[in-house]
Design a protein around this motif. Structure first.
Motif, PDB file in Angstrom:
ATOM      1  N   UNK A 171       0.828  -1.200   0.000  1.00  0.00           N
ATOM      2  CA  UNK A 171       0.000   0.000   0.000  1.00  0.00           C
ATOM      3  C   UNK A 171       0.867   1.257   0.000  1.00  0.00           C
ATOM      4  N   UNK A 172       0.440   2.227  -0.787  1.00  0.00           N
ATOM      5  CA  UNK A 172       1.061   3.560  -0.791  1.00  0.00           C
ATOM      6  C   UNK A 172      -0.077   4.564  -0.695  1.00  0.00           C
ATOM      7  N   UNK A 173      -0.444   4.920   0.529  1.00  0.00           N
ATOM      8  CA  UNK A 173      -1.701   5.616   0.796  1.00  0.00           C
ATOM      9  C   UNK A 173      -1.518   7.079   1.152  1.00  0.00           C
ATOM     10  N   UNK A 174      -2.461   7.873   0.659  1.00  0.00           N
ATOM     11  CA  UNK A 174      -2.630   9.249   1.118  1.00  0.00           C
ATOM     12  C   UNK A 174      -4.086   9.430   1.499  1.00  0.00           C
ATOM     13  N   UNK A 175      -4.329   9.799   2.752  1.00  0.00           N
ATOM     14  CA  UNK A 175      -5.680   9.947   3.264  1.00  0.00           C
ATOM     15  C   UNK A 175      -5.983  11.398   3.586  1.00  0.00           C
ATOM     16  N   UNK A 176      -7.237  11.760   3.403  1.00  0.00           N
ATOM     17  CA  UNK A 176      -7.697  13.099   3.777  1.00  0.00           C
ATOM     18  C   UNK A 176      -9.175  13.019   4.133  1.00  0.00           C
ATOM     19  N   UNK A 177      -9.704  14.094   4.684  1.00  0.00           N
ATOM     20  CA  UNK A 177     -11.112  14.129   5.052  1.00  0.00           C
ATOM     21  C   UNK A 177     -11.918  15.024   4.130  1.00  0.00           C
ATOM     22  N   UNK A 178     -13.175  14.673   3.955  1.00  0.00           N
ATOM     23  CA  UNK A 178     -14.107  15.470   3.171  1.00  0.00           C
ATOM     24  C   UNK A 178     -15.462  15.398   3.863  1.00  0.00           C
ATOM     25  N   UNK A 179     -16.299  16.383   3.671  1.00  0.00           N
ATOM     26  CA  UNK A 179     -17.577  16.412   4.386  1.00  0.00           C
ATOM     27  C   UNK A 179     -18.740  16.044   3.472  1.00  0.00           C
ATOM     28  N   UNK A 180     -19.811  15.518   4.084  1.00  0.00           N
ATOM     29  CA  UNK A 180     -21.057  15.297   3.369  1.00  0.00           C
ATOM     30  C   UNK A 180     -22.218  15.565   4.325  1.00  0.00           C
ATOM     31  N   UNK A 181     -23.408  15.755   3.732  1.00  0.00           N
ATOM     32  CA  UNK A 181     -24.579  16.161   4.504  1.00  0.00           C
ATOM     33  C   UNK A 181     -25.357  14.946   4.998  1.00  0.00           C
ATOM     34  N   UNK A 182     -25.842  15.044   6.242  1.00  0.00           N
ATOM     35  CA  UNK A 182     -26.568  13.945   6.858  1.00  0.00           C
ATOM     36  C   UNK A 182     -27.844  14.483   7.482  1.00  0.00           C
ATOM     37  N   UNK A 183     -28.975  13.743   7.250  1.00  0.00           N
ATOM     38  CA  UNK A 183     -30.280  14.184   7.725  1.00  0.00           C
ATOM     39  C   UNK A 183     -30.792  13.182   8.780  1.00  0.00           C
ATOM     40  N   UNK A 184     -30.270  13.300   9.992  1.00  0.00           N
ATOM     41  CA  UNK A 184     -30.661  12.385  11.054  1.00  0.00           C
ATOM     42  C   UNK A 184     -30.210  12.968  12.386  1.00  0.00           C
ATOM     43  N   UNK A 185     -31.120  13.014  13.337  1.00  0.00           N
ATOM     44  CA  UNK A 185     -30.786  13.564  14.648  1.00  0.00           C
ATOM     45  C   UNK A 185     -30.028  12.509  15.449  1.00  0.00           C
ATOM     46  N   UNK A 186     -28.752  12.783  15.835  1.00  0.00           N
ATOM     47  CA  UNK A 186     -28.009  11.767  16.587  1.00  0.00           C
ATOM     48  C   UNK A 186     -28.564  11.572  17.992  1.00  0.00           C
ATOM     49  N   UNK A 187     -28.373  10.376  18.506  1.00  0.00           N
ATOM     50  CA  UNK A 187     -28.836  10.077  19.867  1.00  0.00           C
ATOM     51  C   UNK A 187     -28.070  10.902  20.892  1.00  0.00           C
TER      52      UNK A 187
END
Length: 314
Positions: free
Chosen positions: A298-314
């Motif tokens: 493996x030769x990995x590069x990781x990053x974060x990205x956002x997405x929208x969620x429609x659910x009230x967390x507990x």
């Protein structure tokens, strides 16, 4: 009063048939509450993503939310499809867990009771944001919503998937027994490997490892806390590298892994960042959200990205 319309994508085969049972409950609840919805049944692996891509091509496709009923792999495919297409107004996603591990539900705060999870969606009044892990591995790229694991956990996934007992144990809600039994086999036979990590231009080399896992939230393997401090709504990812030494220390590290205390082990190395690079050799098993990858370097590069969620967390 504004009517909210939901598009629902169902994987009836998830959780060894649990998806079909959950859909039956949810469908009745939606009719009872006079909720506007359309449904789409997935018949094979990869089809949830194809359903999303087909829906996005329709000029009349304007739902308020897409609800996913299935396992974490189904949710992964739906979000993957949504992120592949540039949307002028991104469509939020919601989730009713019907898989075996349901780690995403734990990480976000979604009830594993179908009717309660539905109410978390119907009672929600605001858009939430979740982090999505993005990876590039050599010439391949993709996403993960839970974890990207290499070594120990990925070898367990491989052994478990190859087991003839998996479907029987899952059907009788004993899937964890299959996971544990295969973990013992992997623990005995898996050789160590090399890991080189680069974070903020600093390089770290670990020559004797048996687990490397990047996490988007705390859970892996059906509720094991591999990254206790990780939050699903933050853009940073967490990387755990676990070294392999003598048999006694290895057993201690595995016990700490099993009880969710692996980050406290003196053989664990923890990295956090919005971008993390690492290389693993020689070839090892890998897994993304519980779906196994063929053995490879493996030769990995990781990053974060956002997405929208429609659910009230507990």
């Amino acid at each position: 009063m504004i009517t909210i319309h939901y598009e629902i994508i169902i994987n009836p085969a998830s959780g060894s048939g649990k998806g079909a049972q959950v859909w039956k409950i949810i469908q009745q609840a939606l009719h009872d509450q006079h909720v506007s919805f359309s449904s789409h049944i997935s018949q094979s692996a990869g089809q949830p993503r194809q359903i999303v891509l087909q829906l996005l091509q329709s000029p009349t496709f304007h739902p308020n939310c897409i609800i996913v009923i299935g396992g974490d792999g189904t949710l992964h495919e739906v979000i993957n499809g949504l992120m592949q297409v540039k949307q002028s107004t991104p469509i939020p996603v919601a989730y009713i867990p019907a898989g075996t591990g349901n780690d995403f539900a734990r990480g976000y705060g979604i009830s594993t009771n179908p009717t309660e999870a539905l109410q978390q969606i119907l009672n929600n009044h605001q858009i939430h944001t979740i982090n999505i892990g993005k990876f590039k591995n050599n010439d391949e790229h993709g996403i993960f919503i839970n974890n990207f694991g290499i070594g120990f956990d990925a070898a367990i996934v491989h052994q478990t998937n190859a087991s003839k007992m998996k479907r029987f144990l899952n059907h009788h809600h004993l899937g964890s027994l299959s996971y544990i039994s295969k973990a013992i086999v992997v623990l005995i036979h898996q050789p160590s490997f090399n890991v080189q990590v680069t974070v903020d231009s600093h390089q770290y080399h670990f020559p004797n490892d048996f687990l490397v896992v990047s996490s988007n939230h705390p859970y892996i393997g059906g509720g094991i806390k591999v990254a206790p401090d990780q939050k699903i709504n933050q853009t940073e990812l967490e990387l755990v590298v676990l070294e392999k030494h003598d048999p006694i220390s290895l057993l201690g590290a595995i016990i700490m892994f099993a009880i969710g205390k692996v980050t406290h082990s003196r053989f664990a190395h923890i990295f956090r960042g919005t971008t993390i690079k690492y290389q693993v050799s020689p070839a090892q098993h890998g897994q993304i959200d519980g779906e196994e990858l063929s053995p490879q370097c493996f030769n990995l590069q990781l990053s974060g990205s956002s997405y929208l969620f429609w659910e009230e967390p507990l």
